[in-house]
Design an enzyme around this catalytic site. Structure first.
Site, PDB file in Angstrom:
ATOM      1  N   ARG A   3       0.812  -1.211   0.000  1.00 32.44           N
ATOM      2  CA  ARG A   3       0.000   0.000   0.000  1.00 32.44           C
ATOM      3  C   ARG A   3       0.857   1.278   0.000  1.00 32.44           C
ATOM      4  O   ARG A   3       0.519   2.271   0.625  1.00 32.44           O
ATOM      5  CB  ARG A   3      -0.968  -0.002   1.194  1.00 32.44           C
ATOM      6  CG  ARG A   3      -1.938  -1.192   1.197  1.00 32.44           C
ATOM      7  CD  ARG A   3      -2.764  -1.251  -0.082  1.00 32.44           C
ATOM      8  NE  ARG A   3      -3.577  -2.464  -0.111  1.00 32.44           N
ATOM      9  CZ  ARG A   3      -3.260  -3.577  -0.782  1.00 32.44           C
ATOM     10  NH1 ARG A   3      -2.135  -3.616  -1.503  1.00 32.44           N
ATOM     11  NH2 ARG A   3      -4.036  -4.624  -0.769  1.00 32.44           N
ATOM     12  N   SER A  42     -11.426  -1.124   2.434  1.00 34.40           N
ATOM     13  CA  SER A  42     -10.881  -1.551   3.722  1.00 34.40           C
ATOM     14  C   SER A  42     -10.386  -0.324   4.487  1.00 34.40           C
ATOM     15  O   SER A  42      -9.531   0.407   4.000  1.00 34.40           O
ATOM     16  CB  SER A  42      -9.726  -2.540   3.513  1.00 34.40           C
ATOM     17  OG  SER A  42     -10.188  -3.725   2.895  1.00 34.40           O
ATOM     18  N   GLU A  47      -5.907   2.531   6.571  1.00 31.95           N
ATOM     19  CA  GLU A  47      -5.504   2.458   5.166  1.00 31.95           C
ATOM     20  C   GLU A  47      -6.048   3.679   4.424  1.00 31.95           C
ATOM     21  O   GLU A  47      -5.426   4.189   3.498  1.00 31.95           O
ATOM     22  CB  GLU A  47      -6.026   1.175   4.525  1.00 31.95           C
ATOM     23  CG  GLU A  47      -5.574   0.980   3.096  1.00 31.95           C
ATOM     24  CD  GLU A  47      -5.839  -0.432   2.590  1.00 31.95           C
ATOM     25  OE1 GLU A  47      -6.454  -0.544   1.529  1.00 31.95           O
ATOM     26  OE2 GLU A  47      -5.421  -1.392   3.248  1.00 31.95           O
TER      27      GLU A  47
END
Length: 304
Positions: free
Chosen positions: A177, A227, A297
């Site tokens: 990420r 998410s 996130e």
């Protein structure tokens, strides 16, 4: 920032309809919350992007670059400065053989359909991710065992001085990420993706299977940013949240999803503060129970 001054300068670079003053960010992020951006501009060409960056640097204008807003939570006070939205205005693609060249504003879902029509495989994991190519490259987006780092050959970027560079896969420094372009001052212009020839029916069946898994396991009927939390080492965020007794926990218009505890969703009338307060409750509860500090996130931006 003097909004009138910035507006007049932008009028010399882009079309009037591509500039919005005091634009509600809830119209531009998937959470459907967020106060106004001082000014939002949606450039259509590389030259427009170059001129906007030149203006930003020369006049020291605060700025933010966004794509489809699918991994952001903008606070209720909104965003100060200039928001540059690289989205539908900048989304052309070209496929030659096994190579796909695409501008950064293209949606992954739209590109996925074009790739399928050309019977190319390797992109299936990305077709259901609700973001743009540029955003996916910045965060090395991934799902179901695939990540952008697996398919990207090179990425073209432009820096604040107007210099265009082509970065190889290795130079992108893809991580979980994260990537180089998420950590330097630049705009992603386009990328080249290397795929493999495959069988149309098999590729479509794979996409249909992943789509069905998303629909059955994720709360796609409510606004969210996907998410909410990163996967902590040795754990799954959703499992920790569930085992903390937080499934379905509701705070005003925000909720820990009943379907997937890793998602915080907007039931329809939430404000950013509701979502942020619920995220704090989730993090503190999981930490007290398991000693694991969850990390968002989703990017949290703007003013209270």
């Amino acid at each position: 920032m003097n909004k009138e001054y910035v507006y007049e300068k932008l009028l010399k670079i882009v079309n009037k309809e591509d500039i919005k003053i005091d634009e509600p960010m809830k119209k531009h992020i998937s959470f459907k919350v967020g106060g106004p951006a001082d000014i939002l501009v949606t450039p259509r060409t590389e030259e427009e992007i170059r001129e906007i960056l030149k203006f930003i640097k020369e006049d020291d204008i605060p700025y933010l670059i966004i794509g489809n807003g699918s991994n952001m939570l903008v606070k209720d006070g909104g965003l100060r400065g200039l928001v540059i939205e690289i989205a539908d205005n900048f989304n052309t693609s070209k496929i030659e053989g096994n190579t796909v060249e695409v501008q950064s504003g293209a949606l992954l879902s739209t590109l996925g359909r074009e790739i399928l029509r050309n019977s190319l495989k390797g992109f299936e994991f990305a077709t259901g991710i609700p973001g743009t190519i540029g955003g996916a490259l910045c965060m090395n987006a991934g799902a179901y065992g695939g990540e952008m780092k697996d398919i990207v050959k090179s990425v073209r970027i432009i820096d604040m001085d107007g210099n265009i560079r082509e970065l190889s896969n290795e130079e992108m420094e893809f991580k979980y990420r994260n990537s180089l372009v998420a950590n330097i001052k630049c705009v992603v212009l386009s990328c080249k993706i290397e795929l493999e020839k495959g069988n149309y029916d098999e590729i479509k069946a794979h996409i249909d299977d992943l789509t069905n898994r998303r629909v059955t396991k994720q709360p796609l009927n409510y606004p969210s940013a996907g998410s909410t939390f990163k996967r902590p080492d040795g754990h799954y965020a959703g499992q920790l949240i569930d085992e903390s007794g937080l499934r379905g926990l509701t705070l005003r218009g925000a909720q820990v999803s009943q379907k997937h505890c890793g998602f915080v969703v907007n039931l329809g009338d939430a404000e950013a503060k509701d979502l942020l307060d619920l995220i704090y409750i989730v993090k503190s509860t999981v930490y007290r129970k398991f000693g694991v500090m969850l990390e968002e996130e989703v990017k949290i931006l703007g003013e209270d």
